[in-house]
Design a protein around this motif. Structure first.
Motif, PDB file in Angstrom:
ATOM      1  N   VAL A 179      14.542  21.390  -5.728  1.00 22.17           N
ATOM      2  CA  VAL A 179      13.988  20.905  -4.462  1.00 22.17           C
ATOM      3  C   VAL A 179      13.504  19.469  -4.612  1.00 22.17           C
ATOM      4  N   THR A 180      12.829  19.186  -5.710  1.00 22.91           N
ATOM      5  CA  THR A 180      12.320  17.830  -5.938  1.00 22.91           C
ATOM      6  C   THR A 180      13.459  16.819  -5.969  1.00 22.91           C
ATOM      7  N   GLN A 181      14.498  17.109  -6.720  1.00 27.45           N
ATOM      8  CA  GLN A 181      15.636  16.190  -6.816  1.00 27.45           C
ATOM      9  C   GLN A 181      16.324  16.013  -5.466  1.00 27.45           C
ATOM     10  N   ALA A 182      16.494  17.102  -4.747  1.00 34.06           N
ATOM     11  CA  ALA A 182      17.167  17.027  -3.451  1.00 34.06           C
ATOM     12  C   ALA A 182      16.372  16.183  -2.465  1.00 34.06           C
ATOM     13  N   LEU A 183      15.062  16.367  -2.468  1.00 33.15           N
ATOM     14  CA  LEU A 183      14.238  15.597  -1.552  1.00 33.15           C
ATOM     15  C   LEU A 183      14.180  14.124  -1.952  1.00 33.15           C
ATOM     16  N   GLN A 184      14.138  13.860  -3.227  1.00 37.19           N
ATOM     17  CA  GLN A 184      14.146  12.470  -3.683  1.00 37.19           C
ATOM     18  C   GLN A 184      15.443  11.775  -3.306  1.00 37.19           C
ATOM     19  N   ALA A 185      16.552  12.482  -3.437  1.00 43.21           N
ATOM     20  CA  ALA A 185      17.845  11.917  -3.053  1.00 43.21           C
ATOM     21  C   ALA A 185      17.888  11.635  -1.552  1.00 43.21           C
ATOM     22  N   ALA A 186      17.326  12.560  -0.768  1.00 42.00           N
ATOM     23  CA  ALA A 186      17.293  12.361   0.679  1.00 42.00           C
ATOM     24  C   ALA A 186      16.440  11.144   1.033  1.00 42.00           C
ATOM     25  N   LYS A 187      15.293  11.003   0.372  1.00 42.48           N
ATOM     26  CA  LYS A 187      14.425   9.848   0.633  1.00 42.48           C
ATOM     27  C   LYS A 187      15.137   8.535   0.348  1.00 42.48           C
ATOM     28  N   SER A 188      15.969   8.523  -0.682  1.00 43.54           N
ATOM     29  CA  SER A 188      16.653   7.285  -1.057  1.00 43.54           C
ATOM     30  C   SER A 188      17.650   6.823  -0.002  1.00 43.54           C
ATOM     31  N   ARG A 189      18.060   7.744   0.873  1.00 44.06           N
ATOM     32  CA  ARG A 189      19.026   7.395   1.914  1.00 44.06           C
ATOM     33  C   ARG A 189      18.352   6.989   3.224  1.00 44.06           C
ATOM     34  N   LEU A 190      17.037   7.036   3.259  1.00 44.77           N
ATOM     35  CA  LEU A 190      16.300   6.752   4.486  1.00 44.77           C
ATOM     36  C   LEU A 190      15.618   5.398   4.431  1.00 44.77           C
ATOM     37  N   PRO A 191      15.383   4.772   5.576  1.00 41.11           N
ATOM     38  CA  PRO A 191      14.562   3.559   5.575  1.00 41.11           C
ATOM     39  C   PRO A 191      13.131   3.894   5.188  1.00 41.11           C
ATOM     40  N   HIS A 192      12.434   2.909   4.677  1.00 43.36           N
ATOM     41  CA  HIS A 192      11.083   3.173   4.173  1.00 43.36           C
ATOM     42  C   HIS A 192      10.111   3.548   5.292  1.00 43.36           C
ATOM     43  N   THR A 193      10.479   3.284   6.536  1.00 44.29           N
ATOM     44  CA  THR A 193       9.599   3.590   7.657  1.00 44.29           C
ATOM     45  C   THR A 193       9.726   5.028   8.150  1.00 44.29           C
ATOM     46  N   MET A 194      10.716   5.773   7.654  1.00 40.22           N
ATOM     47  CA  MET A 194      10.965   7.119   8.154  1.00 40.22           C
ATOM     48  C   MET A 194      10.070   8.140   7.456  1.00 40.22           C
ATOM     49  N   HIS A 195       9.333   8.899   8.258  1.00 42.98           N
ATOM     50  CA  HIS A 195       8.424   9.895   7.710  1.00 42.98           C
ATOM     51  C   HIS A 195       9.184  11.186   7.392  1.00 42.98           C
TER      52      HIS A 195
END
Length: 289
Positions: A179-195
């Motif tokens: 779960v941690t890896q999957a969420l980190q990968a998802a965060k890397s594809r998002l702009p820094h402003t996206m919650h």
């Protein structure tokens, strides 16, 4: 945000639905020159919402109608309070009456119910928030009403924030990724402003989500004991939202666990329309010939 353009679009559609070829009853029974004065009166106490929406129903029907709003959106009122006064051509006032009432009764009902939830948690720091369980096409109206009742709005739509629920997480981790890896990968594809918010339904899911640096964790259908444990475990490292099983009988205890936000679908999907009435009188000499 409830904009003038949104109000005109939605109210205009409602008027067209209600009188697609005119108001045959008023046109038959009321002389064209008749002038009406009407008072929007509260039959029960509550919180007012939808004043501009109410006024739009009359303005869009006939721009000669004047609507004076006596009570502001967000104000509590008692039974018997005059909330607005409407003056103008009688036929048009009667044509717009039901649409104007439908909107403000619905919105005031939501605002009043929200106000009751907010009062239950006023001694805590918890926010009462709505959900996407809104009437299709009326989200802007209903969320405005929630704010009028002292509540807060959740993400407006699916386009506004990432909210990963159990099915999302199951698909993300189906190839053996944590779960941690999957969420980190998802965060890397998002702009820094996206919650990003992640829903959990067990205490053991919290640490892997926190390890990914997630901004909000939703404790979904947690028992109160587990909710208190979860709040202590998160310890300010993320905003804590509680959801599931929330009603007026349970919301106080949920707030007292220390959560930051309590999302309540009932604010919009189960609110009862408030009892408001429009008392109309036609001026002397303005009766049917």
């Amino acid at each position: 945000m409830l904009t003038a353009a949104t109000i005109d679009r939605v109210v205009g559609a409602a008027l067209e639905e209600d009188a697609p070829w005119g108001d045959i009853t008023s046109e038959t029974l009321i002389v064209e020159t008749a002038i009406a004065t009407a008072e929007l009166i509260a039959r029960e106490p509550g919180v007012f919402s939808g004043g501009e929406v109410f006024a739009a129903a009359f303005r869009l029907t006939d721009p000669r109608i004047r609507v004076d709003l006596i009570v502001e959106d967000g104000a509590w009122f008692d039974a018997g309070t005059v909330l607005a006064v409407v003056t103008g051509p009688a036929r048009a006032v009667l044509t717009a009456e039901r649409v104007g009432l439908n909107f403000t009764q619905r919105m005031s009902g939501i605002a009043t119910l929200t106000g009751r939830y907010v009062a239950e948690v006023a001694h805590t720091a918890a926010r009462i928030a709505d959900t996407r369980k809104t009437t299709p096409g009326l989200r802007a109206f209903e969320r405005h009403a929630v704010r009028n009742g002292g509540g807060h709005n959740h993400r407006y739509s699916l386009s506004d924030a990432v909210m990963a629920k159990d099915n999302h997480l199951a698909m993300l981790t189906q190839n053996g990724v944590s779960v941690t890896q999957a969420l980190q990968a998802a965060k890397s594809r998002l702009p820094h402003t996206m919650h990003i918010e992640v829903e959990v339904d067990r205490l053991d899911q919290i640490e892997p989500v926190l390890a990914a640096g997630i901004g909000t964790i939703m404790l979904d259908n947690f028992a109160l004991t587990d909710m208190r444990t979860g709040v202590a475990q998160i310890a300010g490292r993320a905003t804590v939202e509680a959801s599931g099983g929330v009603n007026l009988d349970t919301v106080r205890a949920i707030a007292e666990t220390g959560v930051d936000v309590i999302s309540v679908g009932a604010l919009t999907h189960s609110a009862r329309a408030l009892d408001l009435g429009l008392d109309i009188r036609i001026d002397a000499g303005a009766q049917p010939a």
